[in-house]
Motif scaffolding. Structure first.
Motif, short mmCIF file in Angstrom:
data_model
loop_
_atom_site.label_atom_id
_atom_site.label_comp_id
_atom_site.label_asym_id
_atom_site.label_seq_id
_atom_site.Cartn_x
_atom_site.Cartn_y
_atom_site.Cartn_z
N VAL A 219 -72.64 -0.54 41.03
CA VAL A 219 -73.57 0.27 41.81
C VAL A 219 -73.57 1.73 41.38
O VAL A 219 -74.59 2.41 41.47
N GLY A 220 -72.43 2.23 40.92
CA GLY A 220 -72.33 3.62 40.52
C GLY A 220 -71.10 3.86 39.66
O GLY A 220 -70.40 2.92 39.24
N SER A 221 -70.81 5.14 39.43
CA SER A 221 -69.76 5.49 38.46
C SER A 221 -68.36 5.18 38.97
O SER A 221 -67.49 4.79 38.18
N ALA A 222 -68.10 5.35 40.26
CA ALA A 222 -66.74 5.08 40.77
C ALA A 222 -66.39 3.60 40.62
O ALA A 222 -65.29 3.25 40.20
N THR A 223 -67.32 2.72 40.96
CA THR A 223 -67.10 1.29 40.79
C THR A 223 -67.00 0.94 39.31
O THR A 223 -66.21 0.08 38.90
N ALA A 224 -67.80 1.61 38.49
CA ALA A 224 -67.75 1.37 37.04
C ALA A 224 -66.38 1.72 36.47
O ALA A 224 -65.87 1.03 35.57
N GLU A 225 -65.76 2.80 36.96
CA GLU A 225 -64.43 3.17 36.49
C GLU A 225 -63.43 2.05 36.73
O GLU A 225 -62.63 1.71 35.85
N LYS A 226 -63.49 1.47 37.92
CA LYS A 226 -62.57 0.37 38.24
C LYS A 226 -62.86 -0.85 37.37
O LYS A 226 -61.94 -1.55 36.93
N ALA A 227 -64.15 -1.13 37.14
CA ALA A 227 -64.52 -2.27 36.30
C ALA A 227 -64.02 -2.08 34.87
O ALA A 227 -63.51 -3.01 34.23
N ALA A 228 -64.19 -0.87 34.34
CA ALA A 228 -63.74 -0.60 32.98
C ALA A 228 -62.21 -0.70 32.87
O ALA A 228 -61.68 -1.19 31.88
N GLU A 229 -61.51 -0.25 33.92
CA GLU A 229 -60.05 -0.31 33.92
C GLU A 229 -59.53 -1.74 33.81
O GLU A 229 -58.47 -1.98 33.23
N CYS A 230 -60.29 -2.70 34.35
CA CYS A 230 -59.81 -4.09 34.32
C CYS A 230 -60.39 -4.87 33.13
O CYS A 230 -60.19 -6.08 33.03
N GLY A 231 -61.09 -4.19 32.22
CA GLY A 231 -61.52 -4.83 30.99
C GLY A 231 -62.96 -5.25 30.92
O GLY A 231 -63.38 -5.85 29.93
#
Length: 243
Positions: A79-91
């Motif tokens: 939905v946005g950048s904060a959720t994207a950060e978590k998604a990127a952290e998990c691969g």
């Protein structure tokens, strides 16, 4: 007393936002972390092999996904950048949306990714993405992967609220806005920083002294909105903000 900044997000998100507020406003800011929601991750996911495209509208959904599976070969929307950060952290390799569920759904319809899509979500949502995408011709299912359980405010925090000259309250969803409205004692001098018009709309004119909507539905804009309300409340009380 100085204005009280009341942060009611779930505890991990509240701590992160509180640290950002403290860094922005300095040691003079009186910050109170008082979660109104407790996040309970659910243990099971549906069979993901059916879904080439995953949709996340919160970091909690990403956390539930990451705990349940090591699979990462998906088209992923956040939905946005904060959720994207978590998604990127998990691969995962997220495609980042504009910050709201509706705007994300419009982006996905325009992209027309491989289907079926799967929206991994909490038990309460502000916007029904699956319904929107299905109406737009994209086969989409949804799965509830975490629960958001209401938490009452402790008596000590209610006392702090009642003693404060002003209460600055950032709210990040319509549901958290309603929980705040239900929890705060009547007559509190409430100044609301709302992430969206929908969150702001929970408050009637007599529910809050001042309501401001963040310029964009993201963490940085909410930080700026909170800081603006804090500075305004300080001026009203004859105080000065950080130098």
């Amino acid at each position: 007393m100085p204005p009280l900044i009341l942060i009611t997000r779930p505890v991990d998100a509240a701590k992160t936002f509180a640290a950002a507020v403290q860094a922005e406003l300095g040691s003079g800011a009186d910050i109170c972390i008082a979660p109104l929601l407790d996040i309970q991750l659910l243990p099971d996911l549906p069979d993901l092999s059916r879904y080439p495209t995953l949709i996340f509208t919160s970091a909690h959904a990403v956390a539930s996904f990451a705990r349940a599976t090591t699979a990462r070969d998906f088209t992923c929307y956040t939905v946005g950048s904060a959720t994207a950060e978590k998604a990127a952290e998990c691969g995962l390799s997220p495609i980042i949306g504009p910050g709201t569920g509706r705007d994300l759904a419009e982006r996905i319809v325009g992209d027309a990714p491989a289907t079926p899509c799967l929206h991994l979500r909490g038990d309460h949502i502000a916007f029904d993405i699956a319904k929107y995408l299905n109406s737009g011709g994209l086969d989409t299912e949804e799965a509830t992967v975490y629960r958001q359980l209401p938490v009452p405010l402790p008596d000590a925090i209610l006392t702090r609220i009642m003693q404060a000259d002003a209460v600055i309250a950032p709210v990040f969803s319509p549901r958290s806005a309603q929980l705040l409205l239900d929890a705060v004692p009547k007559g509190s001098n409430l100044h609301v920083a709302a992430i969206s018009g929908a969150a702001a709309g929970v408050f009637a004119p007599d529910n809050a002294t001042r309501i401001e909507v963040a310029q964009s539905p993201d963490r940085q804009s909410m930080l700026a909105c909170t800081a603006t309300l804090w500075s305004h409340a300080n001026r009203l009380e004859g105080r000065t903000g950080p130098q």
